[in-house]
Every structure is written in C-alpha cells, then in structure tokens.
Design an enzyme around this catalytic site. Structure first.
Site, PDB file in Angstrom:
ATOM      1  N   GLY A  46       0.829  -1.204   0.000  1.00  0.00           N
ATOM      2  CA  GLY A  46       0.000   0.000   0.000  1.00  0.00           C
ATOM      3  C   GLY A  46       0.855   1.241   0.000  1.00  0.00           C
ATOM      4  N   GLN A  51       3.003   9.935   1.314  1.00  0.00           N
ATOM      5  CA  GLN A  51       4.291   9.244   1.223  1.00  0.00           C
ATOM      6  C   GLN A  51       5.074   9.645  -0.023  1.00  0.00           C
ATOM      7  OE1 GLN A  51       2.448   5.142   2.128  1.00  0.00           O
ATOM      8  NE2 GLN A  51       4.523   5.015   2.954  1.00  0.00           N
ATOM      9  N   CYS A  91       6.345  -0.313   6.792  1.00  0.00           N
ATOM     10  CA  CYS A  91       5.904   0.838   6.000  1.00  0.00           C
ATOM     11  C   CYS A  91       7.040   1.243   5.077  1.00  0.00           C
ATOM     12  CB  CYS A  91       5.561   1.982   6.951  1.00  0.00           C
ATOM     13  SG  CYS A  91       5.068   3.497   6.127  1.00  0.00           S
ATOM     14  N   LEU A  92       6.706   1.581   3.837  1.00  0.00           N
ATOM     15  CA  LEU A  92       7.740   1.994   2.879  1.00  0.00           C
ATOM     16  C   LEU A  92       8.448   3.272   3.332  1.00  0.00           C
ATOM     17  CD1 LEU A  92       5.915   1.284  -0.514  1.00  0.00           C
ATOM     18  CD2 LEU A  92       7.726  -0.080   0.562  1.00  0.00           C
ATOM     19  N   HIS A 133      -3.817   1.061   8.078  1.00  0.00           N
ATOM     20  CA  HIS A 133      -2.471   1.656   8.016  1.00  0.00           C
ATOM     21  C   HIS A 133      -2.448   2.834   7.037  1.00  0.00           C
ATOM     22  CE1 HIS A 133       2.091   1.182   7.742  1.00  0.00           C
ATOM     23  NE2 HIS A 133       1.811   1.960   6.714  1.00  0.00           N
ATOM     24  N   GLU A 134      -3.027   2.623   5.846  1.00  0.00           N
ATOM     25  CA  GLU A 134      -2.955   3.670   4.812  1.00  0.00           C
ATOM     26  C   GLU A 134      -3.851   4.849   5.160  1.00  0.00           C
ATOM     27  OE1 GLU A 134      -0.546   3.451   2.856  1.00  0.00           O
ATOM     28  OE2 GLU A 134      -0.150   1.332   3.152  1.00  0.00           O
ATOM     29  N   HIS A 137      -2.205   7.190   7.443  1.00  0.00           N
ATOM     30  CA  HIS A 137      -1.266   8.105   6.771  1.00  0.00           C
ATOM     31  C   HIS A 137      -1.959   9.407   6.371  1.00  0.00           C
ATOM     32  CE1 HIS A 137       2.607   6.142   6.158  1.00  0.00           C
ATOM     33  NE2 HIS A 137       2.049   5.039   5.699  1.00  0.00           N
TER      34      HIS A 137
END
Ligand code: NI
Length: 157
Positions: A46, A51, A91-92, A133-134, A137
C-alpha cells in the site's frame, strides 16, 4: 511509468493531515498512476499520497501475490470494524523496520474510485490491516506510534 520519491520518517509531510479530493483532474490521474508504479516497484502492499509528498486523501493498495488487483481509495472512511488482529507491520516510509500493531480483523471502507464513483469495500486480515495503516497516513499518523514495544530491524527481535 513514473516513480515518485518515497518520503521517509522524519519528513514533516508525513505528519500532516491531507485534504479531500474534490475532483479528478489530470494531475490526480497522473498521481494515482505514479503511486501504483511506485508501490509495485517498491514491492509494498500500500501507499498513501503523503508518502510521495502530496497532501491529498488518496491511497493505493494491492495485497495480492499476483500484484494484479490494485485498489484505489479516494477520500476513504472506515465505516465498520470488528475483531482484532495483532501482527507484524511495516511501512515503505520506515524502510528496514517493523513493529507489532493491533488492528481490527475486519473493516468496511467507503471511498470514491478514480472516476469519483462512491463504493464500499470490505477487507479481512492483511487487507483490513492495509486499509487502517494507509488511512492513518492521510491523518498524519505512522504505524510506529501504535507499535507495541517500539519498532525493530526486520529479521531481528
Ligand atoms: Ni505506510
């Protein structure tokens, strides 16, 4: 295919609240395509717009092994959740690290698609985790704030 630079923890853009998308402009279309390319290239499940430095309420997700079922969420909202699951999350924007986070085991999300059509989608397990999670963000939150016992390097306890 265009890749965008993934912002990492410490970049203030990751702690800001994103704005709602009012209409699908050409810029938004390109952003969504680039977010998908960037997520697949980074082998993430995701990616949220902040991000890549854009404060808009847009998320892309694909939890499939085949990497062929992208989900696009615009202005998403969690409208139902139940159960809990506790597991590893990464997480990226926090490369090489992971932590233990408790999330609902099932969530239902209402969102708009890339044609600004409203729809609902339900997810369990990893997909439910990815939705939570997304969407976090988009409100400036990283999973590290929720990680029980902090974060650690992947492969180490
Ligand atoms: Ni993330």
């Amino acid at each position: 295919m265009a890749l965008r630079k993934i912002r990492e923890m410490g970049d203030p853009v990751l702690n800001k609240k994103c704005r709602e998308v009012k209409e699908i402009t050409d810029n938004v279309k390109v952003l969504i395509e680039d977010m998908l390319d960037t997520m697949y290239e980074a082998q993430g499940v995701g990616l949220a717009a902040p991000q890549v430095g854009i404060l808009k309420r847009i998320v892309v997700i694909d939890v499939t092994e085949e990497r062929d079922e992208p989900i696009i969420l615009i202005n998403p909202e969690i409208i139902e959740e139940d159960g809990t699951q506790t597991g590893e999350e990464g997480c990226l924007s926090v490369p090489g690290m992971s932590g233990i986070v408790t999330r609902p085991s099932r969530v239902k999300v209402r969102a708009f698609d890339e044609n600004m059509q409203e729809y609902e989608i339900e997810g369990e397990g990893l997909l439910a985790r990815a939705f939570c999670h997304e969407i976090d963000h988009l409100d400036g939150h990283l999973y590290v704030e929720r990680a029980e016992g902090g974060i650690h390097q992947v492969g180490q306890e």
